[in-house]
Design an enzyme around this catalytic site. Structure first.
Site, PDB file in Angstrom:
ATOM      1  N   SER A  67     -48.499 -35.850  27.780  1.00  0.00           N
ATOM      2  CA  SER A  67     -48.182 -36.591  29.009  1.00  0.00           C
ATOM      3  C   SER A  67     -46.998 -36.035  29.784  1.00  0.00           C
ATOM      4  O   SER A  67     -46.710 -36.523  30.880  1.00  0.00           O
ATOM      5  CB  SER A  67     -47.925 -38.061  28.670  1.00  0.00           C
ATOM      6  OG  SER A  67     -49.091 -38.664  28.152  1.00  0.00           O
TER       7      SER A  67
ATOM      8  N   GLU B 148       0.795  -1.223   0.000  1.00  0.00           N
ATOM      9  CA  GLU B 148       0.000   0.000   0.000  1.00  0.00           C
ATOM     10  C   GLU B 148       0.838   1.290   0.000  1.00  0.00           C
ATOM     11  O   GLU B 148       0.407   2.303  -0.539  1.00  0.00           O
ATOM     12  CB  GLU B 148      -0.923   0.010   1.227  1.00  0.00           C
ATOM     13  CG  GLU B 148      -2.011  -1.040   1.199  1.00  0.00           C
ATOM     14  CD  GLU B 148      -3.036  -0.797   0.120  1.00  0.00           C
ATOM     15  OE1 GLU B 148      -3.334   0.393  -0.166  1.00  0.00           O
ATOM     16  OE2 GLU B 148      -3.544  -1.784  -0.458  1.00  0.00           O
TER      17      GLU B 148
END
Length: 857
Positions: free
Chosen positions: A446, A166
């Site tokens: 149940s 860069e």
């Protein structure tokens, strides 16, 4: 000339004034700058302990969640190695809620799934060793997200690569690089277009902080001025650090990925300091254009860009020519898109947010960078996710159910602490939609029956496990004429049935009769004491499960059974700290006891018989028989819902299977949810042996009529626990066998035995244990441990895994689905159809078939 000089002076003064203005703006912004960071969420850290039960696949799952890499030789933190069953792990430095623990190497062995030989790098023996905690996502997605790193933590290779690609003059220029600008101009002229920029890293940082990305000469001018000012006030390491934290490197929906720290986790699921050179090259390449080089959408383009960066690295002698060839040949190696999700555990995170909101605002959770420490166990979560996904698909194939029509929800909790170890709210566990574990209220069938039987067992003078309950047809007529006539599976009645067996085999008629004898309101209050806060209808069908609960609420109820009557509040949240790991707020375990330990233990015995001889029996063909598993199946009308809730001495797990449109699944609790539950529980570690009885419980032998059989005079019968307050009738077949009874009676037998009650003279009232029974229990425990030892010695590798998982349960052990009175069932279906259209999952208020004022016997 004078005028030109004055104009130049005025221009210079204006420029100086403007630079002073820019300088003030720059320093105020940077000196007071704080990143807005979403809260980061961590799983519970795995604590290795001497003697703990741990399977190799569990350990591998924990390492995978931590993004630890398996290596032949340890070279840095975040790695592990294995030679046979000997392990070495290099823990990363980590800030826990109770303080920082440095990077350290530990070694240990797994033998027969038991951890031993735990020791540090210098050879010192350790009792326990805590690993770092896995990052499991961030909260409240959207907006900017980053994981800032300090300059000292930036790998030198990454920093040098970034400079080489860069801004090669970064260490020498003063914010603006004339050579860089000239080099870019030449490259662009040769290419006939813009192929290279002349901005320095400092200028790019200024642009990222202060300006948008729209190109203009005025923006470039300001960038250059502020870059020079930045170089005057801040050193190069600080500027590089801020650039590395500020650069945009990806997008995930509305979430922007900023900085190399977060990008490393996002793309590779590993910390920045553990990246390989080719991985660093890809991230550096993304800085040029993260969208254009997106490795998931444009893998060929990303690969080309990565290799270009690798060539730059070799040109600047950051890697060798041989390394260049080796790294160029490697694939991108990025994680899957799903693996990079911001929130990979949406069901768990939803509950976590519910617990956080009373203490932290939305803004704090979104911007303050909090560290949130949770109870999630990554290995358990993966196990549950795999079981739910695979079994749902298999059930559809085996049962001829429409593909992708079954949905599921699962909750797994630690009994003692109430910590939620895993939660799945969708058959696709990472799908962030409707969370059925927390929001889907479905009738439980149940599953509610244990509350009825617990209510009875809390009356030891009236009921015990051997009390005979009439299982016969029953008819209940409401004041408005509605009739309720529950029936058993196959419309069979079984006559007088011991209480424990009526629950184990889930007889509807016996349960209904028992509930009516106890009273609706008494059963409702028991359910409340078990921690259930949902609406409870005042109708007889409540006894068979005409109540809507979420899987999370069911888990809280059954965890109370597992804890011997102590209700521990379920939690996902353990602690929260600030971004630095300081100012920690801890959240303590909350518990209360609303159920006495004695009836809770007796109920546990009944739920264990569900697994031994009742509706859960099929599971025990693939579970270790030496573990005290207990649980209950649940099935609702027309087989719409399949439930199983059960526990071992250590964990409780609840599974629900059904369809979002409330249509028939053809699955009972045993043929559906139980198979998923079994797949989960057979892979979890559990304590072996029987659960110890609390004080106030004594074991006695009874016949099939519930009468006491004195072992001194009779053989046979069934040995089971009873409350010390229970008085049993003596079995007639045992009478008259003591030829010297008249002699002891004449001289005053201190046993205190009478014809009306079983002998209790050797008990301490309320707390004692029969010494003879205690000796028998010790002998049985010794024999059990000896059998386990022999099994361990004879078991072949892989033998347990190869056992058949599931076999069809004989029909007589299936529970009958919940049955509602005529009229109520039609109304229920209409309500469920309305609810299935509600995207929020919030149930519509259901009208009750009987009013609250109606009194039932």
């Amino acid at each position: 000339m004078v005028r030109l000089g004055l104009l130049a002076l005025v221009g210079a003064l204006a420029l100086v004034a403007y630079m002073v203005y820019l300088d003030v703006q720059l320093r105020e912004r940077l000196d007071s700058r704080q990143y807005q960071l979403p809260a980061r969420v961590f799983a519970r850290p795995l604590v290795l302990r001497e003697g703990m039960v741990m399977r190799p696949d569990e350990l591998a799952a924990e390492f995978a969640a931590l993004n630890y890499r398996e290596k032949q030789t340890l070279t840095e933190p975040g790695q592990w190695t294995r030679a046979g069953m000997d392990y070495r792990v290099w823990r990363r430095d980590f800030v826990h809620a109770d303080g920082r623990e440095p990077a350290e190497v530990v070694s240990f062995r797994l033998r027969n799934d038991e951890l031993s030989g735990l020791q540090g790098e210098s050879g010192q023996k350790l009792r326990e060793f805590r690993l770092d905690a896995a990052t499991i996502g961030t909260l409240l997605g959207g907006g900017d997200d980053r994981n800032p790193v300090r300059f000292a933590d930036i790998p030198p290779l990454l920093a040098n690569t970034l400079i080489a690609v860069e801004d090669q003059d970064f260490l020498h220029h003063f914010g603006v690089s004339p050579r860089g600008i000239a080099r870019a101009m030449v490259a662009n002229l040769r290419a006939g277009g813009v192929v290279q920029g002349g901005s320095t890293i400092t200028q790019q940082l200024v642009k990222n902080i202060f300006f948008d990305h729209k190109p203009s000469l005025w923006r470039k001018f300001n960038e250059a001025l502020m870059a020079v000012l930045m170089e005057l006030h801040y050193d190069k390491p600080y500027i590089l650090q801020e650039y590395i934290n500020e650069v945009w490197l990806g997008q995930q929906g509305s979430r922007a990925i900023y900085g190399f720290g977060l990008a490393s986790e996002f793309y590779f699921q590993k910390p920045l300091d553990t990246l390989e050179p080719h991985e660093m090259a890809l991230l550096v390449g993304l800085a040029k254009g993260a969208s254009y080089y997106n490795p998931w959408r444009n893998p060929e383009r990303a690969l080309e860009r990565r290799n270009t960066v690798l060539e730059v690295m070799q040109k600047h002698e950051l890697i060798s020519a041989d390394e260049l060839d080796r790294y160029r040949a490697l694939p991108l190696g990025v994680a899957s898109v799903a693996g990079a999700a911001q929130n990979p555990y949406p069901a768990f995170t939803e509950r976590l947010l519910q617990e956080l909101r009373p203490f932290y605002s939305y803004e704090e959770l979104r911007t303050a960078g909090l560290r949130v420490y949770t109870s999630l166990a990554p290995s358990v979560q993966k196990l549950v996710e795999d079981a739910v996904s695979s079994r749902a698909e298999q059930l559809e194939k085996d049962r001829g159910i429409q593909a992708d029509s079954l949905q599921a929800a699962t909750v797994v909790v630690d009994n003692e602490t109430g910590n939620v170890l895993a939660m799945v709210g969708d058959r696709r566990p990472s799908y962030p939609g409707f969370n059925r574990a927390l929001e889907a209220r479905r009738q439980v069938g149940s599953l509610i029956k244990p509350a009825v039987f617990l209510t009875a067992l809390e009356r030891p003078h009236q009921y015990n496990l051997a009390t005979l309950i009439e299982d016969a047809p029953i008819r209940v007529e409401a004041p408005d004429g509605q009739v309720w006539m529950p029936s058993n599976f196959g419309n069979q009645s079984h006559g007088p049935t011991p209480l424990y067996l009526a629950l184990a085999k889930s007889y509807n008629q016996a349960t209904a009769r028992l509930g009516l004898d106890l009273g609706i309101e008494n059963v409702r209050q028991t359910i409340r004491r078990l921690g259930v806060q949902a609406d409870l209808p005042r109708v007889p069908s409540l006894f068979l499960g005409a109540v809507e609960l979420t899987p999370f609420e069911v888990a809280g109820m059954y965890q109370t059974f597992a804890n011997g009557g102590e209700n521990v509040e379920l939690r996902t949240l353990l602690a929260v700290s600030d971004a630095q790991g300081e100012q920690v707020q801890k959240f303590r375990r909350k518990a209360d006891r609303n159920v006495d330990a004695v009836p809770a233990f007796l109920l546990r015995y009944s739920l264990e018989q569900v697994m031994r001889e009742g509706t859960g029996k099929s599971a025990m063909r693939s579970l270790p028989g030496s573990v005290a598993f207990a649980g209950k199946t649940g099935t609702t009308n027309d087989y719409r819902d399949s439930w199983f809730a059960g526990f071992s001495p250590d964990v409780t797990a609840v599974v629900w299977l059904g369809r979002d449109d409330n249509e028939r699944t053809s699955l009972t609790g045993a043929t559906g949810a139980l198979t998923v539950w079994t797949e989960i529980m057979r892979k979890l570690p559990h304590r072996h042996g029987r659960v110890g009885a609390p004080r106030g419980v004594e074991y006695k032998t009874v016949n099939d009529r519930g009468q006491f059989m004195d072992p001194r005079y009779c053989e046979g019968g069934r040995n089971m626990p009873f409350s010390f307050e229970t008085r049993l009738e003596p079995a007639p077949e045992c009478a008259g066998r003591d030829r010297f009874r008249w002699f002891r009676d004449f001289f005053g037998d201190d046993r205190g035995e009478t014809d009306e009650t079983a002998p209790v003279e050797e008990m301490t009232p309320g707390w004692g244990v029969d010494p003879r029974e205690q000796q028998r229990e010790q002998e049985r425990e010794r024999q059990l441990q000896e059998q386990l030892r022999r099994d361990d010695e004879t078991q072949q590798p892989g033998e347990f895994e190869q056992a058949p998982l599931f076999e069809e349960e004989p029909q007589q052990f299936e529970e009958e689905p919940l049955q509602l009175p005529r009229g109520e069932e039609e109304e229920l279906r209409e309500q469920q159809e309305i609810r299935s259209q509600d995207d929020t999952g919030v149930p519509v208020e259901e009208a009750q078939p009987w009013s609250d004022e109606d009194q039932w016997p």
